[in-house]
Design an enzyme around this catalytic site. Structure first.
Site, PDB file in Angstrom:
ATOM      1  N   ASN A   9       0.873  -1.178   0.000  1.00 25.76           N
ATOM      2  CA  ASN A   9       0.000   0.000   0.000  1.00 25.76           C
ATOM      3  C   ASN A   9       0.910   1.227   0.000  1.00 25.76           C
ATOM      4  O   ASN A   9       1.508   1.553   1.019  1.00 25.76           O
ATOM      5  CB  ASN A   9      -0.886  -0.035   1.254  1.00 25.76           C
ATOM      6  CG  ASN A   9      -1.652   1.264   1.452  1.00 25.76           C
ATOM      7  OD1 ASN A   9      -1.767   2.084   0.539  1.00 25.76           O
ATOM      8  ND2 ASN A   9      -2.181   1.454   2.662  1.00 25.76           N
ATOM      9  N   LYS A  11       0.129   4.316  -0.331  1.00 25.94           N
ATOM     10  CA  LYS A  11      -0.458   5.551   0.210  1.00 25.94           C
ATOM     11  C   LYS A  11      -0.195   6.707  -0.760  1.00 25.94           C
ATOM     12  O   LYS A  11      -0.201   6.497  -1.961  1.00 25.94           O
ATOM     13  CB  LYS A  11       0.085   5.820   1.622  1.00 25.94           C
ATOM     14  CG  LYS A  11      -0.021   4.557   2.490  1.00 25.94           C
ATOM     15  CD  LYS A  11       0.205   4.771   3.939  1.00 25.94           C
ATOM     16  CE  LYS A  11       0.039   3.427   4.664  1.00 25.94           C
ATOM     17  NZ  LYS A  11       0.084   3.532   6.095  1.00 25.94           N
ATOM     18  N   HIS A  94      -9.380   1.217   4.683  1.00 23.92           N
ATOM     19  CA  HIS A  94      -8.115   1.413   5.395  1.00 23.92           C
ATOM     20  C   HIS A  94      -8.344   2.373   6.570  1.00 23.92           C
ATOM     21  O   HIS A  94      -9.132   3.314   6.463  1.00 23.92           O
ATOM     22  CB  HIS A  94      -7.063   1.973   4.438  1.00 23.92           C
ATOM     23  CG  HIS A  94      -5.699   1.960   5.051  1.00 23.92           C
ATOM     24  ND1 HIS A  94      -5.273   2.958   5.900  1.00 23.92           N
ATOM     25  CD2 HIS A  94      -4.686   1.063   4.972  1.00 23.92           C
ATOM     26  CE1 HIS A  94      -4.044   2.667   6.313  1.00 23.92           C
ATOM     27  NE2 HIS A  94      -3.663   1.525   5.761  1.00 23.92           N
ATOM     28  N   GLU A  96      -6.728   4.792   7.662  1.00 24.80           N
ATOM     29  CA  GLU A  96      -6.516   6.222   7.362  1.00 24.80           C
ATOM     30  C   GLU A  96      -7.750   6.821   6.689  1.00 24.80           C
ATOM     31  O   GLU A  96      -8.082   7.984   6.894  1.00 24.80           O
ATOM     32  CB  GLU A  96      -5.247   6.394   6.505  1.00 24.80           C
ATOM     33  CG  GLU A  96      -3.995   6.191   7.355  1.00 24.80           C
ATOM     34  CD  GLU A  96      -2.796   5.647   6.596  1.00 24.80           C
ATOM     35  OE1 GLU A  96      -2.783   5.694   5.365  1.00 24.80           O
ATOM     36  OE2 GLU A  96      -1.869   5.151   7.281  1.00 24.80           O
ATOM     37  N   GLU A 166      -5.389  -4.861  10.542  1.00 22.82           N
ATOM     38  CA  GLU A 166      -4.349  -3.848  10.750  1.00 22.82           C
ATOM     39  C   GLU A 166      -4.662  -3.062  12.020  1.00 22.82           C
ATOM     40  O   GLU A 166      -5.453  -2.109  11.986  1.00 22.82           O
ATOM     41  CB  GLU A 166      -4.319  -2.878   9.574  1.00 22.82           C
ATOM     42  CG  GLU A 166      -3.985  -3.518   8.255  1.00 22.82           C
ATOM     43  CD  GLU A 166      -3.395  -2.501   7.273  1.00 22.82           C
ATOM     44  OE1 GLU A 166      -2.285  -2.750   6.794  1.00 22.82           O
ATOM     45  OE2 GLU A 166      -4.031  -1.476   7.020  1.00 22.82           O
ATOM     46  N   GLY A 172       2.593   2.276  10.661  1.00 27.42           N
ATOM     47  CA  GLY A 172       3.571   3.353  10.503  1.00 27.42           C
ATOM     48  C   GLY A 172       4.278   3.745  11.798  1.00 27.42           C
ATOM     49  O   GLY A 172       4.950   4.770  11.853  1.00 27.42           O
ATOM     50  N   SER A 212       3.488  -2.117  10.259  1.00 23.52           N
ATOM     51  CA  SER A 212       4.939  -2.195  10.466  1.00 23.52           C
ATOM     52  C   SER A 212       5.531  -3.564  10.095  1.00 23.52           C
ATOM     53  O   SER A 212       6.428  -4.068  10.760  1.00 23.52           O
ATOM     54  CB  SER A 212       5.295  -1.826  11.910  1.00 23.52           C
ATOM     55  OG  SER A 212       4.903  -0.476  12.168  1.00 23.52           O
TER      56      SER A 212
HETATM   57  P1  PGA Z   1       2.959   0.314   7.574  1.00 20.96           P
HETATM   58  O1  PGA Z   1       1.497   0.549   6.940  1.00 20.96           O
HETATM   59  O2  PGA Z   1       3.478  -0.994   7.015  1.00 20.96           O
HETATM   60  O3  PGA Z   1       3.764   1.491   7.134  1.00 20.96           O
HETATM   61  O4  PGA Z   1       2.780   0.234   9.056  1.00 20.96           O
HETATM   62  C1  PGA Z   1       0.593  -0.512   6.777  1.00 20.96           C
HETATM   63  C2  PGA Z   1      -0.696  -0.007   6.153  1.00 20.96           C
HETATM   64  O5  PGA Z   1      -1.113   1.124   6.453  1.00 20.96           O
HETATM   65  O6  PGA Z   1      -1.324  -0.723   5.355  1.00 20.96           O
END
Ligand code: PGA
Length: 253
Positions: A9, A11, A94, A96, A166, A172, A212
């Site tokens: 992903n 983003k 997601h 976000e 997640e 992140g 992560s």
């Molecule tokens: P990350 O993001 O691996 O940077 O923690 C995962 C995601 O948001 O799908």
């Protein structure tokens, strides 16, 4: 046997030219991988990524979609448009989007249905916030998000979904859930699907972990019986680290 999926992903990172360069670099590194390899660039880089991936084992997905085919919906992108650009997957729900763009469980459900109608495979994200985890609500929150997200789907449709657990506090932040914690929630999610569609159908659904994920922790996560792959953010932005995650050696690979 569930075929693992490793999805990146991106983003809001990478221009069209950067996306094409990345795919060209990734291709030889992951040729022959047993996991399905999915890359989800921003909308503006989808066409270039799909073109660069043509003829390889890398498939392309969107990061979001609107549920109508067309119409007066300024700024939105339809499932037809994603398909037209060569997408076969799309991330939905997601955290976000839930957090910053008012994505509700009901919207997630409409998006999932619209994608399935057009033969696109949704990657449905669920997960609790830190406050919800600390309040002991992890399983309740995930159950609600899964039940609402898949509402009204037939068993055949549900079996074709990819889910991603997640935990919001792990995205992140560098704080990965332990493999055992991720396994516990993912096996619970499989149980939720089982109580709707029956255990046999639930056994076929691929459920990923995200938050992560890195080359250093992927093998331990994949060693858990119910974890079928990963949704990778930060570590999917460099071809070398994404390839190292895809090429981990573990269950089924
Ligand atoms: P990350 O993001 O691996 O940077 O923690 C995962 C995601 O948001 O799908």
């Amino acid at each position: 046997m569930r075929r693992p999926v490793i999805a990146g992903n991106w983003k809001m990172y990478k221009t069209a030219a950067e996306a094409a360069d990345f795919i060209r670099e990734l291709k030889p590194l992951v040729a022959g991988a047993e996991a399905e390899v999915v890359v989800c660039p921003p909308f503006t880089a989808l066409a270039a990524a799909a073109e660069a991936a043509r003829g390889s084992n890398i498939v392309i997905g969107g990061q979001d979609v609107f549920w109508e085919n067309e119409g007066a919906y300024t700024g939105e992108i339809s499932p037809l448009m994603l398909k037209d650009l060569g997408c076969s997957y799309c991330i939905v729900g997601h955290s976000e989007r839930r957090q910053y763009f008012a994505e509700t469980d009901a919207k997630v459900n409409r998006k999932v249905k619209a994608l399935l109608e057009h033969g696109l495979r949704p990657i449905v994200c669920v997960g609790e916030t830190l406050a919800e985890r600390e309040a002991g609500q992890t399983l309740t929150v995930c159950q609600r998000q899964v039940e609402e997200g898949v509402k009204g789907l037939t068993t055949a449709q549900a079996v074709g979904l990819v889910l991603a657990y997640e935990p919001v506090w792990a995205i992140g932040t560098g704080h990965t859930a332990t493999p055992a914690d991720a396994q516990e929630v993912i096996s619970f999610i499989r149980g939720v699907l089982g109580s709707i569609y029956g255990p046999e159908a639930a056994e076929q659904v691929r459920i990923l972990y995200g938050g992560s994920v890195k080359p250093e922790n992927i093998a331990a996560l994949m060693a858990e019986p119910d974890i079928d792959g990963a949704l990778v953010g930060g570590a999917s932005l460099k071809a070398q680290s994404f390839a190292a995650i895809i090429n981990y050696r573990g269950k089924g690979i």
